[in-house]
Write an enzyme that holds these catalytic residues in place. Structure first.
Site, mmCIF file in Angstrom:
data_model
loop_
_atom_site.group_PDB
_atom_site.id
_atom_site.type_symbol
_atom_site.label_atom_id
_atom_site.label_comp_id
_atom_site.label_asym_id
_atom_site.label_seq_id
_atom_site.Cartn_x
_atom_site.Cartn_y
_atom_site.Cartn_z
ATOM 1 C CG ASN A 51 45.933 84.235 34.903
ATOM 2 O OD1 ASN A 51 45.711 85.107 35.729
ATOM 3 N ND2 ASN A 51 45.236 84.111 33.792
ATOM 4 C CD GLU A 61 53.015 67.984 33.495
ATOM 5 O OE1 GLU A 61 52.686 69.193 33.474
ATOM 6 O OE2 GLU A 61 53.923 67.538 34.209
HETATM 7 N N1 THU Z 1 54.894 73.046 35.835
HETATM 8 C C1 THU Z 1 54.395 72.294 34.805
HETATM 9 O O1 THU Z 1 53.831 72.842 33.843
HETATM 10 N N2 THU Z 1 54.518 70.959 34.870
HETATM 11 C C2 THU Z 1 55.231 70.282 35.823
HETATM 12 O O2 THU Z 1 55.362 69.068 35.721
HETATM 13 C C3 THU Z 1 55.823 71.021 36.951
HETATM 14 C C4 THU Z 1 55.512 72.477 37.001
HETATM 15 C C5 THU Z 1 54.801 74.503 35.726
HETATM 16 C C6 THU Z 1 53.777 75.170 36.587
HETATM 17 C C7 THU Z 1 54.327 76.579 36.665
HETATM 18 O O3 THU Z 1 53.916 77.307 35.513
HETATM 19 C C8 THU Z 1 55.826 76.393 36.597
HETATM 20 O O4 THU Z 1 56.033 75.074 36.082
HETATM 21 C C9 THU Z 1 56.534 76.525 37.924
HETATM 22 O O5 THU Z 1 55.931 75.747 38.894
#
Ligand code: THU
Length: 141
Positions: A51, A61
């Site tokens: 966003n 997750e």
């Molecule tokens: N992110 C996840 O979706 N899951 C993880 O296990 C680590 C980080 C995402 C959050 C953000 O959109 C991007 O990765 C960079 O931090």
């Protein structure tokens, strides 16, 4: 290999890798896919949804867990998370908040398969990633 995923978990890993392509990550450009195996045997996938107001972003997750709950499952039997570049060897482990989200629906021996685009890199248990955790059982009378 001691930590080799069970056959039922191979599809989970494929689902997490495929989900990377669905990420909405225009700010970090870091695409993450996640998949959870519910107690019904169904697999629910999700991707990160960022966003312009950065803290409002959702992790992959959280997206996968929300899909599982909305479909009616209440237990997570296994998890796969996929992120990073092919062959870079980094481990896209769940952030601290997502470890707690997984704790709500998973047992301490929940297997969390950490993947890259090319497939499985390493497997942890929830207990390894979130020791001495606080969960629903702490609130039982
Ligand atoms: N992110 C996840 O979706 N899951 C993880 O296990 C680590 C980080 C995402 C959050 C953000 O959109 C991007 O990765 C960079 O931090």
């Amino acid at each position: 290999m001691e930590n080799a995923p069970k056959d039922a978990e191979r599809a989970l890993i494929e689902a997490a890798v495929a989900a990377m392509a669905k990420a909405y990550a225009p700010y970090s450009k870091f695409h993450v896919g996640a998949a959870v195996l519910g107690e019904s045997g169904r697999i629910f996938a999700g991707a990160n949804v960022e966003n312009a107001a950065y803290p409002v972003s959702n992790c992959a997750e959280a997206s996968a867990i929300a899909a599982m709950i909305f479909a009616g499952d209440r237990r997570i039997e296994a998890v796969a998370v996929a992120g990073g570049k092919t062959g870079d060897g980094t481990l896209c482990t769940p952030c601290g908040a997502c470890r707690q989200r997984l704790r709500e629906f998973g047992a301490p021996d929940l297997r969390i398969h950490i993947c890259g685009p090319e497939g499985l890199r390493r497997t942890f248990t929830l207990q390894e990633l979130l020791p001495h955790s606080f969960g629903p059982d702490n609130l039982e009378a």
